[in-house]
Motif scaffolding. Structure first.
Motif, mmCIF file in Angstrom:
data_model
loop_
_atom_site.group_PDB
_atom_site.id
_atom_site.type_symbol
_atom_site.label_atom_id
_atom_site.label_comp_id
_atom_site.label_asym_id
_atom_site.label_seq_id
_atom_site.Cartn_x
_atom_site.Cartn_y
_atom_site.Cartn_z
ATOM 1 N N LEU A 101 0.824 -1.206 0.000
ATOM 2 C CA LEU A 101 0.000 0.000 0.000
ATOM 3 C C LEU A 101 0.861 1.260 0.000
ATOM 4 O O LEU A 101 0.476 2.270 -0.587
ATOM 5 C CB LEU A 101 -0.969 -0.014 1.183
ATOM 6 C CG LEU A 101 -2.027 -1.117 1.082
ATOM 7 C CD1 LEU A 101 -2.879 -1.169 2.334
ATOM 8 C CD2 LEU A 101 -2.900 -0.942 -0.152
ATOM 9 N N ALA A 102 2.044 1.194 0.614
ATOM 10 C CA ALA A 102 2.956 2.346 0.551
ATOM 11 C C ALA A 102 3.396 2.565 -0.892
ATOM 12 O O ALA A 102 3.427 3.693 -1.385
ATOM 13 C CB ALA A 102 4.172 2.112 1.448
ATOM 14 N N TYR A 103 3.715 1.480 -1.594
ATOM 15 C CA TYR A 103 4.127 1.578 -2.998
ATOM 16 C C TYR A 103 3.027 2.225 -3.843
ATOM 17 O O TYR A 103 3.292 2.998 -4.764
ATOM 18 C CB TYR A 103 4.471 0.177 -3.515
ATOM 19 C CG TYR A 103 4.618 0.087 -5.019
ATOM 20 C CD1 TYR A 103 5.680 0.708 -5.667
ATOM 21 C CD2 TYR A 103 3.688 -0.615 -5.783
ATOM 22 C CE1 TYR A 103 5.804 0.636 -7.043
ATOM 23 C CE2 TYR A 103 3.807 -0.693 -7.155
ATOM 24 C CZ TYR A 103 4.865 -0.063 -7.789
ATOM 25 O OH TYR A 103 4.978 -0.135 -9.154
ATOM 26 N N LEU A 104 1.773 1.937 -3.507
ATOM 27 C CA LEU A 104 0.641 2.426 -4.316
ATOM 28 C C LEU A 104 0.107 3.781 -3.863
ATOM 29 O O LEU A 104 -0.887 4.268 -4.390
ATOM 30 C CB LEU A 104 -0.507 1.405 -4.265
ATOM 31 C CG LEU A 104 -0.246 0.056 -4.938
ATOM 32 C CD1 LEU A 104 -1.396 -0.903 -4.661
ATOM 33 C CD2 LEU A 104 -0.057 0.218 -6.436
ATOM 34 N N LEU A 105 0.771 4.412 -2.863
ATOM 35 C CA LEU A 105 0.204 5.613 -2.229
ATOM 36 C C LEU A 105 0.500 6.893 -3.025
ATOM 37 O O LEU A 105 1.366 7.681 -2.675
ATOM 38 C CB LEU A 105 0.744 5.737 -0.797
ATOM 39 C CG LEU A 105 0.029 6.727 0.135
ATOM 40 C CD1 LEU A 105 -1.424 6.365 0.299
ATOM 41 C CD2 LEU A 105 0.713 6.753 1.499
ATOM 42 N N THR A 106 -0.271 7.100 -4.088
ATOM 43 C CA THR A 106 -0.120 8.297 -4.930
ATOM 44 C C THR A 106 -1.165 9.345 -4.528
ATOM 45 O O THR A 106 -2.061 9.055 -3.741
ATOM 46 C CB THR A 106 -0.359 7.920 -6.392
ATOM 47 O OG1 THR A 106 -1.602 7.217 -6.444
ATOM 48 C CG2 THR A 106 0.739 7.028 -6.913
ATOM 49 N N ASP A 107 -1.052 10.562 -5.120
ATOM 50 C CA ASP A 107 -2.072 11.593 -4.895
ATOM 51 C C ASP A 107 -3.469 11.044 -5.168
ATOM 52 O O ASP A 107 -4.395 11.213 -4.378
ATOM 53 C CB ASP A 107 -1.889 12.775 -5.873
ATOM 54 C CG ASP A 107 -0.627 13.567 -5.626
ATOM 55 O OD1 ASP A 107 -0.306 13.819 -4.461
ATOM 56 O OD2 ASP A 107 0.033 13.945 -6.617
ATOM 57 N N GLU A 108 -3.593 10.408 -6.334
ATOM 58 C CA GLU A 108 -4.914 9.990 -6.808
ATOM 59 C C GLU A 108 -5.492 8.879 -5.942
ATOM 60 O O GLU A 108 -6.669 8.926 -5.563
ATOM 61 C CB GLU A 108 -4.832 9.523 -8.267
ATOM 62 C CG GLU A 108 -4.543 10.645 -9.265
ATOM 63 C CD GLU A 108 -3.051 10.974 -9.388
ATOM 64 O OE1 GLU A 108 -2.233 10.345 -8.682
ATOM 65 O OE2 GLU A 108 -2.708 11.863 -10.179
ATOM 66 N N ALA A 109 -4.670 7.858 -5.631
ATOM 67 C CA ALA A 109 -5.170 6.742 -4.829
ATOM 68 C C ALA A 109 -5.573 7.227 -3.440
ATOM 69 O O ALA A 109 -6.610 6.842 -2.894
ATOM 70 C CB ALA A 109 -4.110 5.650 -4.729
ATOM 71 N N TYR A 110 -4.736 8.121 -2.879
ATOM 72 C CA TYR A 110 -5.049 8.666 -1.555
ATOM 73 C C TYR A 110 -6.360 9.439 -1.611
ATOM 74 O O TYR A 110 -7.251 9.238 -0.778
ATOM 75 C CB TYR A 110 -3.918 9.573 -1.079
ATOM 76 C CG TYR A 110 -4.250 10.302 0.204
ATOM 77 C CD1 TYR A 110 -4.216 9.640 1.414
ATOM 78 C CD2 TYR A 110 -4.628 11.646 0.185
ATOM 79 C CE1 TYR A 110 -4.553 10.294 2.597
ATOM 80 C CE2 TYR A 110 -4.959 12.310 1.352
ATOM 81 C CZ TYR A 110 -4.917 11.623 2.553
ATOM 82 O OH TYR A 110 -5.261 12.274 3.712
ATOM 83 N N ALA A 111 -6.486 10.328 -2.607
ATOM 84 C CA ALA A 111 -7.686 11.157 -2.718
ATOM 85 C C ALA A 111 -8.936 10.287 -2.862
ATOM 86 O O ALA A 111 -9.950 10.532 -2.208
ATOM 87 C CB ALA A 111 -7.563 12.106 -3.914
ATOM 88 N N ALA A 112 -8.847 9.260 -3.710
ATOM 89 C CA ALA A 112 -10.022 8.416 -3.968
ATOM 90 C C ALA A 112 -10.418 7.640 -2.720
ATOM 91 O O ALA A 112 -11.600 7.488 -2.416
ATOM 92 C CB ALA A 112 -9.726 7.457 -5.121
ATOM 93 N N ALA A 113 -9.425 7.142 -1.985
ATOM 94 C CA ALA A 113 -9.723 6.221 -0.887
ATOM 95 C C ALA A 113 -10.017 6.919 0.439
ATOM 96 O O ALA A 113 -10.795 6.399 1.246
ATOM 97 C CB ALA A 113 -8.554 5.239 -0.706
ATOM 98 N N ILE A 114 -9.418 8.087 0.677
ATOM 99 C CA ILE A 114 -9.438 8.635 2.039
ATOM 100 C C ILE A 114 -10.848 8.906 2.586
ATOM 101 O O ILE A 114 -11.103 8.598 3.762
ATOM 102 C CB ILE A 114 -8.485 9.854 2.189
ATOM 103 C CG1 ILE A 114 -8.293 10.247 3.663
ATOM 104 C CG2 ILE A 114 -8.968 11.076 1.410
ATOM 105 C CD1 ILE A 114 -7.589 9.220 4.496
ATOM 106 N N PRO A 115 -11.810 9.439 1.800
ATOM 107 C CA PRO A 115 -13.129 9.655 2.417
ATOM 108 C C PRO A 115 -13.740 8.337 2.910
ATOM 109 O O PRO A 115 -14.366 8.297 3.965
ATOM 110 C CB PRO A 115 -13.975 10.240 1.282
ATOM 111 C CG PRO A 115 -13.024 10.671 0.238
ATOM 112 C CD PRO A 115 -11.792 9.837 0.388
ATOM 113 N N HIS A 116 -13.510 7.261 2.153
ATOM 114 C CA HIS A 116 -14.068 5.961 2.527
ATOM 115 C C HIS A 116 -13.317 5.350 3.703
ATOM 116 O O HIS A 116 -13.906 4.692 4.559
ATOM 117 C CB HIS A 116 -14.037 5.019 1.324
ATOM 118 C CG HIS A 116 -14.736 5.591 0.125
ATOM 119 N ND1 HIS A 116 -16.090 5.817 0.102
ATOM 120 C CD2 HIS A 116 -14.259 6.050 -1.059
ATOM 121 C CE1 HIS A 116 -16.423 6.358 -1.062
ATOM 122 N NE2 HIS A 116 -15.324 6.516 -1.780
#
Lengths: 102, 227
Positions: free
Chosen positions: B104-119
């Protein structure tokens, strides 16, 4: 060879930045002030990414530009309906419309 | 929420951003080749470094023959804001096995963070919350690899500019605006936005990182005063 070395180095730098606090979790007790900052990460970081995209054209602030007013439309739609696809749809519709007008 | 539902939720939340990311990936592929990076290395960069704007910078610096440590340092500065995402998701990922944290650290981009964080914030106790982030991260990763591949295959041809990159700020707006529920949140957004514009001229996107820090402090100070 140097190119691949450089690539791996940059990959490691990027990875360890992303891994930093995940790795540290549970190993130390974060200070209170630090914990109070965290709830604002999504708002602060994502706004910092978005706002220059709306306001800046070629590095300077432009008030008359389609992205700014399409973005304002999207902000209004998001505030009223809290619906992601509706926000993006209205934002794009406003953007394409304003591009023709301005 | 099941594992599968969590993954699908993460993928769905990310999909609109691919509209903006795909042309960016294609252009990266073209720019990398123009900087003299061989096709295989240009492709490999997208999975080894996996960071949009840092890869553009990397391609430019390689093309200009910049020294190795300077290049790595510049890439680090560009990606510094990801440390904030790391701090933000760390509590949700606590007690996960190490292999999950690495992935998950490897995949932690702006976009992935933005999409996932509200959920993630809505369901921090769900045993499959990390699958949401994995879904977003994987969707972005796949889209980035594919669009880079198209750019490398196209070679010298840049795609027509349809303004699709505007999908990214629009999606960030769609995510952030509903999260602003009090004055502290509004002040954090205003502080970060104003500073990001003022410091936009700083090299290596350091203005973005400083702007985010200012937003955090403003928000925390105001929420403390309100409490």
């Amino acid at each position: 060879m140097t190119l691949w070395g450089l690539m791996i180095l940059c990959g490691l730098v990027t990875f360890f930045i992303r891994y930093s606090f995940i790795a540290a979790e549970g190993r130390f007790q974060p200070a209170d002030w630090f914990r109070r900052l965290l709830p604002f990460v999504p708002i602060a970081a994502l706004t910092a990414l978005a706002v220059p995209e709306l306001l800046l054209v070629g590095g300077s602030v432009q008030i008359v530009n389609p992205r700014l007013w399409a973005g304002m439309t999207a902000i209004l739609v998001a505030a009223l309906w809290r619906n992601t696809l509706l926000t993006i749809g209205c934002g794009f519709a406003a953007f394409w419309l304003l591009q023709r007008l301005i | 929420m099941s594992r599968r539902q969590a993954f699908a939720l993460g993928v769905r939340a990310l999909l609109p951003m691919l509209l903006g990311v795909a042309p960016f990936g294609v252009i990266y592929g073209v720019v990398a080749l123009q900087s003299g990076i061989p096709p295989l290395a240009a492709m490999a960069m997208s999975s080894v470094v996996f960071a949009g704007s840092a890869q553009f910078l990397l391609a430019q610096l390689v093309g200009a023959g910049a020294p190795l440590l300077l290049t790595a340092g510049a890439v680090g500065l560009v990606n510094l804001r990801h440390a904030l995402y790391s701090a933000s998701v760390a509590p949700v990922l606590a007690r996960l096995p190490q292999r999950w944290n690495l992935l998950l650290a490897y995949l932690l981009t702006d976009e992935a963070y933005a999409a996932a964080i509200p959920h993630l914030l809505a369901e921090p106790r769900s045993p499959f919350a990390h699958w949401i982030l994995f879904g977003s991260g994987f969707a972005l990763w796949a889209g980035w690899q594919l669009s880079t591949l198209i750019g490398v295959a196209l070679g010298a041809q840049l795609p027509a500019d349809l303004g699709l990159d505007f999908a990214l700020p629009l999606t960030f707006i769609a995510i952030v605006v509903p999260m602003i529920v009090d004055r502290a949140g509004l002040a954090a957004a205003l502080g970060a936005g104003v500073v990001a514009v003022l410091l936009a001229g700083l090299p290596y996107k350091t203005g973005l990182f400083i702007a985010a820090l200012v937003g955090l402090v403003v928000g925390a100070v105001l929420s403390r005063r309100a409490a």
